[in-house]
Structure formats: structure tokens, C-alpha cells
Design a protein around this motif. Structure first.
Motif, PDB file in Angstrom:
ATOM      1  N   ARG A   4       0.901  -1.310  -0.036  1.00  0.00           N
ATOM      2  CA  ARG A   4       0.043   0.046  -0.065  1.00  0.00           C
ATOM      3  C   ARG A   4       0.807   1.104   0.137  1.00  0.00           C
ATOM      4  NH1 ARG A   4      -5.346   0.139   1.356  1.00  0.00           N
ATOM      5  NH2 ARG A   4      -5.974   2.358   1.973  1.00  0.00           N
ATOM      6  N   ARG A  19       3.858   0.327   2.641  1.00  0.00           N
ATOM      7  CA  ARG A  19       4.010  -0.743   3.710  1.00  0.00           C
ATOM      8  C   ARG A  19       3.464  -2.005   3.199  1.00  0.00           C
ATOM      9  NH1 ARG A  19      -0.692  -2.325   5.843  1.00  0.00           N
ATOM     10  NH2 ARG A  19      -2.417  -1.215   5.829  1.00  0.00           N
ATOM     11  N   ALA A  41       1.090  -4.918   2.868  1.00  0.00           N
ATOM     12  CA  ALA A  41      -0.596  -4.873   3.344  1.00  0.00           C
ATOM     13  C   ALA A  41      -0.772  -6.320   2.881  1.00  0.00           C
ATOM     14  CB  ALA A  41      -1.273  -3.979   2.463  1.00  0.00           C
ATOM     15  N   THR A  42      -0.034  -7.328   2.610  1.00  0.00           N
ATOM     16  CA  THR A  42      -0.187  -8.612   2.243  1.00  0.00           C
ATOM     17  C   THR A  42      -1.488  -9.196   3.229  1.00  0.00           C
ATOM     18  OG1 THR A  42       1.851  -9.042   1.172  1.00  0.00           O
ATOM     19  CG2 THR A  42       0.523 -10.706   1.746  1.00  0.00           C
ATOM     20  N   ASP A  43      -1.246  -8.933   4.134  1.00  0.00           N
ATOM     21  CA  ASP A  43      -2.263  -9.644   5.303  1.00  0.00           C
ATOM     22  C   ASP A  43      -3.816  -9.015   5.475  1.00  0.00           C
ATOM     23  OD1 ASP A  43      -0.515 -11.821   5.674  1.00  0.00           O
ATOM     24  OD2 ASP A  43       0.471 -10.964   7.316  1.00  0.00           O
ATOM     25  N   ASP A  44      -3.769  -7.934   4.778  1.00  0.00           N
ATOM     26  CA  ASP A  44      -5.116  -7.061   5.078  1.00  0.00           C
ATOM     27  C   ASP A  44      -6.159  -7.511   4.186  1.00  0.00           C
ATOM     28  OD1 ASP A  44      -3.088  -5.365   6.431  1.00  0.00           O
ATOM     29  OD2 ASP A  44      -3.306  -3.564   5.077  1.00  0.00           O
ATOM     30  N   GLU A  45      -5.801  -7.868   3.011  1.00  0.00           N
ATOM     31  CA  GLU A  45      -7.017  -8.287   2.418  1.00  0.00           C
ATOM     32  C   GLU A  45      -6.806  -9.776   1.591  1.00  0.00           C
ATOM     33  OE1 GLU A  45      -8.162  -4.820   0.130  1.00  0.00           O
ATOM     34  OE2 GLU A  45      -6.842  -5.748  -1.627  1.00  0.00           O
ATOM     35  N   PRO A  97     -11.683  -7.822   2.889  1.00  0.00           N
ATOM     36  CA  PRO A  97     -10.791  -7.915   4.123  1.00  0.00           C
ATOM     37  C   PRO A  97     -10.599  -9.379   4.458  1.00  0.00           C
ATOM     38  CG  PRO A  97     -12.739  -6.619   4.710  1.00  0.00           C
ATOM     39  CD  PRO A  97     -12.992  -7.286   3.415  1.00  0.00           C
TER      40      PRO A  97
END
Length: 196
Positions: free
Chosen positions: A47, A126, A128-132, A189
Motif C-alpha cells: 500500500r 508498507r 499490506a499482504t495480510d490486510d485483504e 478483508p
């Protein structure tokens, strides 16, 4: 050296949707005539935020970030300073950020390029692999199936995106057309992806 006139050549058949051995025959049939739902795995996401994010990323990739429609995606490649390809990637233009999606195997190399090339006062990033998570819906019946379960019309043009809701889950739906596949990618998500 002699040549033989074979007459006009027959048109080549269109390329297959996927190599014959890539999917089982039943799935291939569904992909060609109905629709297939796929959990998209093996992806890393970064992101990018900040007032200069569009211009900063544009200097590193081959796709046209400034002219990507809001909510839409552009396919391109990340380049080194010498113009060598690091990886292919998708750039999604969000209201407050850019989301860069790429094969997970390239994540460390991309992070190194971003750390070296993005000026922090203009563009932060940053992982953001685990965000969505992302679920794909492909095939000729994909639009009708999507309309039946979300509260908004799916985007009509490839590369365009739209916000939608699936029950209590907010989705980002993008129309994609690549390698002969037409359909949609739905970002949700991460906790909602298995249910989706």
C-alpha cells in the motif's frame, strides 16, 4: 531454392483460455461456458500513500498510473533504474492510496526497490499482504452471478473498479480481461475471504 505456393493460409484458431493441462476438464468447461470462482493465492500487496504516490510509482512502472480510473487497475511491470524488469504487477488506484499486487516470490525484491526509490516525504509504503484477500470470478456467466450476490452493478469495462457490499462485507470489485479470461476480482478483508 524453390518454394511451393500453398495458397492462402487458413486463419489460426484463437489461443486457448488456459493450457489444456492447467485445469481439469470439468473446470475448463465451466470456465468456457459458465463461471468459476477461485481464491487468488500466492500474492503480495503493498500500500503506497502520500501526496506524491502516483508520480513516484509512475517513474518505476510500465503502466499508466495517472490515467488509471478511480477504483480501477492497470497491469504493468516494475523496473530497476537500468530498465530491467523486476516483476509484473497490478496497480489499483484507491481514493487514498495505491495498492500494488504482485507474485509473493517477488515481494522482497519489490520492497527493496521501493525502499531505495520512493522518497518518504512524497510516498510511503508498507506491506499490506495480510490486510485483504482476493477472490476471482471468471467466465461468461460471471457478471450475472456477481449481480445476484452483491448490492452494486459490476464494472462494465476491463480495468475499472467499483465498491460493492456482499451482506455485511465491503468489497472492491474490478473487471479484468487477461489471457483470454474475462471476469472480476473481488478484494475483501482477509477474514471474510474464506466465506466469500
Amino acid at each position: 531454392m524453390s518454394t511451393t505456393d500453398a495458397g492462402p493460409s487458413a486463419p489460426l484458431p484463437p489461443p486457448p483460455l488456459l493450457p489444456r493441462d492447467a485445469v481439469a476438464p470439468a473446470l475448463r468447461e465451466a470456465l468456457a461456458t459458465r463461471a468459476v470462482v477461485v481464491r487468488r493465492t500466492g500474492l503480495a500487496r503493498f500500500r503506497l500513500t502520500g501526496g506524491g504516490r502516483v508520480e513516484c510509482l509512475q517513474g518505476l512502472v510500465t503502466c499508466d498510473v495517472p490515467n488509471t480510473p478511480p477504483g480501477g487497475q492497470a497491469l504493468g511491470a516494475l523496473l530497476t533504474a537500468k530498465g530491467m524488469i523486476v516483476t509484473t504487477l497490478w496497480v489499483t488506484r484507491l481514493d487514498d492510496a495505491l495498492l500494488v499486487e504482485l507474485p509473493v516470490a517477488a515481494a522482497a525484491a519489490v520492497e527493496a526497490v521501493f525502499a531505495r526509490s520512493l522518497p518518504p516525504r512524497l510516498c510511503g509504503f508498507r506491506n499490506a499482504t495480510d490486510d485483504e484477500a482476493s477472490v476471482g470470478l471468471y467466465g461468461p456467466a460471471a457478471a450475472d452471478m456477481l449481480r445476484a450476490v452483491v448490492d452494486a452493478a459490476p464494472p462494465a469495462e476491463a480495468g475499472h473498479g467499483a465498491a460493492a457490499r456482499w451482506g455485511d462485507v465491503a468489497l472492491r470489485v474490478t473487471r479484468v480481461a487477461a489471457r483470454g479470461l474475462d471476469g472480476f476480482e473481488c478484494a475483501a478483508p482477509a477474514p471474510a475471504a474464506p466465506r466469500l
